[in-house]
Enzyme design. Structure first.
Site, PDB file in Angstrom:
ATOM      1  CD  GLU A  95      -2.875   5.355   6.435  1.00 14.02           C
ATOM      2  OE1 GLU A  95      -2.931   5.742   6.053  1.00 14.02           O
ATOM      3  OE2 GLU A  95      -2.191   5.259   7.284  1.00 14.02           O
ATOM      4  CE  LYS A 124       0.287   2.901   4.761  1.00 15.93           C
ATOM      5  NZ  LYS A 124      -0.033   3.805   6.018  1.00 15.93           N
ATOM      6  N   GLY A 166       2.220   2.285  10.493  1.00 12.16           N
ATOM      7  CA  GLY A 166       2.889   3.211  10.478  1.00 12.16           C
ATOM      8  C   GLY A 166       3.942   4.126  12.059  1.00 12.16           C
ATOM      9  CB  SER A 201       5.049  -1.583  11.874  1.00 13.86           C
ATOM     10  OG  SER A 201       4.426  -0.809  12.103  1.00 13.86           O
ATOM     11  CD  GLU A 228      -3.206  -2.532   7.320  1.00 12.97           C
ATOM     12  OE1 GLU A 228      -2.877  -2.603   6.860  1.00 12.97           O
ATOM     13  OE2 GLU A 228      -3.808  -1.304   7.086  1.00 12.97           O
ATOM     14  CG  ASN A 279      -1.667   1.171   1.503  1.00 16.70           C
ATOM     15  OD1 ASN A 279      -2.105   1.715   0.454  1.00 16.70           O
ATOM     16  ND2 ASN A 279      -2.175   1.334   2.902  1.00 16.70           N
ATOM     17  CG  HIS A 286      -5.767   1.630   5.042  1.00 15.27           C
ATOM     18  ND1 HIS A 286      -5.070   2.938   6.382  1.00 15.27           N
ATOM     19  CD2 HIS A 286      -5.041   1.340   4.972  1.00 15.27           C
ATOM     20  CE1 HIS A 286      -4.038   2.493   6.613  1.00 15.27           C
ATOM     21  NE2 HIS A 286      -3.693   1.454   5.552  1.00 15.27           N
TER      22      HIS A 286
HETATM   23  C1  PEP Z   1      -0.751  -0.124   6.139  1.00 13.94           C
HETATM   24  O1  PEP Z   1      -1.113   1.209   6.341  1.00 13.94           O
HETATM   25  O2  PEP Z   1      -1.804  -0.397   5.142  1.00 13.94           O
HETATM   26  C2  PEP Z   1       0.256  -0.763   6.792  1.00 13.94           C
HETATM   27  C3  PEP Z   1       0.267  -1.230   7.501  1.00 13.94           C
HETATM   28  O3  PEP Z   1       1.720   0.607   6.955  1.00 13.94           O
HETATM   29  P1  PEP Z   1       2.632   0.593   7.780  1.00 13.94           P
HETATM   30  O4  PEP Z   1       3.452  -1.105   7.220  1.00 13.94           O
HETATM   31  O5  PEP Z   1       3.776   1.049   7.383  1.00 13.94           O
HETATM   32  O6  PEP Z   1       1.967  -0.123   9.322  1.00 13.94           O
END
Ligand code: PEP
Length: 256
Positions: A99, A13, A175, A215, A169, A11, A97
């Site tokens: 976000e 973003k 992040g 992460s 998630e 992703n 997601h």
């Molecule tokens: C995401 O935004 O789907 C995600 C898992 O981000 P990160 O790997 O940076 O935590």
């Protein structure tokens, strides 16, 4: 146990201009063009979808969008429809997601409309669910994620559900550099699978792939992917560089 092919999706973003996205897609393709034992999916921003699609042509790597509207067309300024995504030969679309849920007010009901619309256009949704830190600390995380699963996937037929990917998630791990422990992630993945059986059928629940996101990086992926209900990863930060993303796919391959 039913075989579920692992799926690693990046992703990107709101990162990468068209030329940067092309460069990254080409670099990933150089390493993974013929990968067939893991599904590899790149999700660039809308503006780079066509360029990434061209860069991946003839490879086994798929691509997808990060969001879409549920209508096919109409007066929705700034939005992109499932029909438009299919027109670019997109295979996947990330929906719900955290976000999108946090900054753009997406509810389970909206995610559900989008998921239904995606499937009607033969796009495979990657439906994201996950709890906040407060929710986890309150001890209600399982209940909250179960509600998201039911709300986001309500009314989806069994055959369509089998084409849907879920991504667990935990919001507190996205992040932040914090990762759910393999045990925490496995516990939630198993609960999600149990809810899928309640929602639809045991067969569908055993078929649906559930990614972990938050992460995930080469240093922690092997342990997470060793868990019986973790079928892949949705990768943010570590998907922005070819080297770490390719490494994650290779780790997933070893865990097949
Ligand atoms: C995401 O935004 O789907 C995600 C898992 O981000 P990160 O790997 O940076 O935590």
């Amino acid at each position: 146990m039913k075989f579920r092919k692992r799926i690693i999706a990046g992703n990107w973003k709101m990162n990468k201009t068209v030329s940067e996205a092309t460069e990254l897609a080409v670099a990933i393709r150089q390493e993974l063009a013929e990968t067939s034992d893991v599904d590899v999916v790149l999700c660039p921003p809308f503006t780079a979808l066509a360029a990434v699609a061209e860069s991946l042509e003839g490879s086994t790597i798929s691509f997808g969008a990060q969001n879409m509207h549920w209508e096919a067309s109409g007066a929705y300024t700034g939005e992109i429809s499932p029909v438009m995504l299919r027109g670019l030969y997109c295979h996947y679309v990330i929906l719900g997601h955290s976000e999108r849920r946090t900054y753009f007010g997406e509810t389970d009901e909206i995610v559900n409309r989008k998921a239904q619309a995606a499937l009607a256009s033969t796009l495979r949704p990657i439906v994201c669910v996950g709890e906040t830190l407060e929710e986890r600390e309150s001890g209600k995380h399982i209940e909250i994620v179960a509600k998201q699963v039911h709300g986001s996937l309500a009314g989806i037929a069994e055959a369509d559900l089998k084409n849907t990917v879920l991504a667990y998630e935990p919001v507190w791990a996205i992040g932040t550099g914090l990762t759910a422990s393999p045990e925490q992630a496995q516990e939630m993945h198993a609960c999600i699978r149990k809810e899928l059986a309640v929602l639809c059928s045991q067969d569908a629940a055993d078929s649906v792939r559930i990614q972990y996101g938050g992460s995930m990086k080469p240093s922690n992926a092997a342990e997470l992917l060793a868990q019986p209900d973790i079928d892949g990863g949705l990768i943010g930060g570590a998907s922005l560089e070819a080297r770490s993303f390719v490494e994650l796919v290779k780790i997933a391959k070893e865990r097949n």
